[in-house]
Enzyme design. Structure first.
Site, PDB file in Angstrom:
ATOM      1  N   VAL A  68      46.285  33.327  50.241  1.00  0.00           N
ATOM      2  CA  VAL A  68      47.147  32.155  50.408  1.00  0.00           C
ATOM      3  C   VAL A  68      47.974  32.251  51.685  1.00  0.00           C
ATOM      4  O   VAL A  68      48.350  31.222  52.267  1.00  0.00           O
ATOM      5  CB  VAL A  68      48.037  31.951  49.156  1.00  0.00           C
ATOM      6  CG1 VAL A  68      49.233  32.886  49.158  1.00  0.00           C
ATOM      7  CG2 VAL A  68      48.483  30.504  49.045  1.00  0.00           C
TER       8      VAL A  68
ATOM      9  N   GLY B  15      43.666  31.874  42.768  1.00  0.00           N
ATOM     10  CA  GLY B  15      45.067  31.838  42.333  1.00  0.00           C
ATOM     11  C   GLY B  15      46.000  31.812  43.516  1.00  0.00           C
ATOM     12  O   GLY B  15      45.630  31.330  44.594  1.00  0.00           O
ATOM     13  N   GLU B  16      47.242  32.271  43.337  1.00  0.00           N
ATOM     14  CA  GLU B  16      48.218  32.430  44.413  1.00  0.00           C
ATOM     15  C   GLU B  16      48.779  31.113  44.937  1.00  0.00           C
ATOM     16  O   GLU B  16      49.599  31.110  45.857  1.00  0.00           O
ATOM     17  CB  GLU B  16      47.614  33.188  45.619  1.00  0.00           C
ATOM     18  CG  GLU B  16      46.891  34.470  45.286  1.00  0.00           C
ATOM     19  CD  GLU B  16      46.278  35.148  46.518  1.00  0.00           C
ATOM     20  OE1 GLU B  16      46.288  34.553  47.614  1.00  0.00           O
ATOM     21  OE2 GLU B  16      45.780  36.274  46.376  1.00  0.00           O
ATOM     22  N   GLY B  17      48.317  29.992  44.422  1.00  0.00           N
ATOM     23  CA  GLY B  17      48.669  28.688  44.992  1.00  0.00           C
ATOM     24  C   GLY B  17      47.658  28.225  46.034  1.00  0.00           C
ATOM     25  O   GLY B  17      47.838  27.185  46.671  1.00  0.00           O
TER      26      GLY B  17
END
Lengths: 349, 349
Positions: A91, A315-317
């Site tokens: 990210v 994930g992670e945004g």
């Protein structure tokens, strides 16, 4: 503070402007709809360019990670937090490419980060609730007091980001095992069994899938009727990082700041926020479709259709950050394209 | 000049790097595949950021537009060319938002642009082949000589854009009626009847759909076996702007410069380029899925899956320009994310 809807008058004016652009009717497709929503959220026609976009990554460990639900060991959570801090995670690369501000917070990582310098450590752990949340098939994730504190922490973080000028907020997640409580939260919110919400997370095999499904089934049975209440759901089935994310998303809606949702964790918390205060989801758009079934189920319930579908499961945004340029495309079109009346001023519109 | 494939050694090295990133295996989904392709096109690991992206809009009128196939009158083509020049069209807004260079060329617009200043007019019409291409159900779109000239013009334009540093090329289209010849080109390339390739363009109703399908059926019958040859296809069923676009895409592949395809016109020309020199399509990625059925059919034949699916039907290259940030996301991930070996240097990779 109650939740308003995005400005209806502005929505109508934005829809009118969309129809008056020098483009064929409907030609902008979903970018047209997205532009109208962003404009209604901003409360002003034409919309302003979306420059200040802010991602907060809520990190935390989960007791279930010790019980065979993930392909990775819990120690990875802290290692990834350090990777965010050094700007070398997935990210981080996306945020740099698209001009998104990133902040990482430890809400419940199962370590003390004593190797970090004092200022970094203080900023990282300022809102820490506890070390690892409870293994939800055996015990509550959080006490009632911890749940309230995590919700308040997330809300405080949202206010800080809004004070820093956020025009669009994103929540990110990091925590080995986190798809297990997030899927349980979706099951609780939608009244679904574990078998329908359980996915492969970072890529588990058949055995771990069975274990994970069993863990969620047991957790839902243990929670019982408490799953009917969204705050009790966070205590029984959630975690410190997920409760804080829920508080963050709720506060964004209360303050009328739009949110671009990411994958399962973000969407499970959005669903929970909308259960706590119905109408919160009117401030949310879906950035991407994750490979987790629970994310799609919760999005459908919220009436949201993702902008991107690229089989991401990082994930992670990351999925929301990758979708930020789509929001910018939408706003640019409604803002900068000529009106038909400007091109042919002598003719009736 | 024959067409090479993107560098196979670099593709392998990029795939290895993807597997060595500090992300779960497969977590980057289609962004991982896209990054590997861009790296193989660039010929160097890690890939360079994609800064210099250049769109050329090929404008032209089509004889069929006088025969009820479009919702708009042909005069719109010239009006839209002026809107591109003033930077107020849909694609102008997107290009500005995403740092894409835009150039518009008149290959066959049915007017002389005498109101423009001399320098602008010269730059716009430098490669003009004729005023409007033939109505393909009644006559050839182009003579053999015009077809060759248009292909050469497109190739020359590609070389100019590459000389200006293009790391990624995009073709855009403008021309009332252009989905009719483009759909006919796809029908010719895939051996399909008009009923399978005809779409609603900028938004025609049932009557115009029947007319459009009839026009394409008649055009395909008129072309007969000439449709088996891609250059004859351009002459019989194409147009000056579509032949030039084909030459542009072909020259990009010959020079090993990747292309992000847009909607039906771009993809019909990519299909035709790949018919002329099989393997050209290895240099192309699909930016977005258009609402035109012929675009999806041609993409499937070329083995390409679009990055975006937002119901856009604006044309102009807009879908590809909106997808440019997705390419940048992919490259940023493969370039900037830490390797697992960097995070845990003591452990075996």
């Amino acid at each position: 503070m109650t939740i308003q809807t995005p400005n209806e008058d502005v929505r109508r004016a934005a829809t009118e402007r969309l129809g008056a652009l020098a483009t064929p009717p409907g030609a902008l497709g979903r970018l047209g709809e997205l532009a109208v929503w962003m404009t209604a959220c901003q409360g002003e026609v034409p919309p302003r360019p979306v420059e200040n976009v802010r991602l907060v990554i809520f990190a935390g460990d989960h007791g279930v990670a010790q019980h065979g639900v993930s392909a990775f060991p819990p120690a990875i959570t802290g290692a990834m937090v350090r990777t965010f801090l050094s700007g070398r995670a997935g990210v981080s690369a996306l945020a740099k490419a698209h001009g998104v501000q990133v902040r990482v917070l430890d809400l419940g990582v199962d370590e003390e980060f004593e190797d970090l310098d004092a200022a970094t450590r203080e900023a990282l752990t300022r809102h820490k609730i506890r070390r690892a949340s409870g293994a939800i098939h055996l015990e509550d994730a959080l006490t009632a007091e911890e749940t309230a504190r995590a919700l308040a922490a997330g809300a405080a973080v949202a206010r800080e980001e809004i004070a820093a000028g956020a025009q669009l907020l994103i929540s990110g997640d990091m925590g080995i095992g986190n798809t297990t409580p997030a899927a349980a939260m979706v099951a609780a919110g939608l009244g679904l069994p574990a078998s329908e919400v359980t996915g492969r997370g970072t890529g588990i095999g058949e055995d771990a899938m069975r274990t994970k499904t069993d863990v969620i089934t047991t957790a839902l049975a243990r929670a019982g009727e408490r799953a009917d209440d969204p705050i009790e759901t966070l205590a029984a089935l959630g975690s410190a990082d997920l409760a804080a994310t829920t508080g963050y998303l709720l506060e964004a809606a209360r303050n009328g700041v739009p949110v671009l949702l990411d994958g399962l964790m973000s969407v499970a918390c959005a669903l929970t926020a909308d259960r706590i205060e119905p109408g919160a989801a009117k401030w949310y758009a879906a950035g991407h479709r994750s490979t987790e079934p629970a994310q799609s189920l919760a999005l459908e319930k919220l009436g949201l259709e993702p902008l991107l579908d690229l089989d991401l499961r990082l994930g992670e945004g990351s999925g929301a950050v990758a979708a930020v340029p789509v929001v910018r495309s939408a706003v640019a079109l409604l803002r900068d394209v000529a009106l038909l009346s400007e091109l042919a001023p002598g003719e009736p519109a």
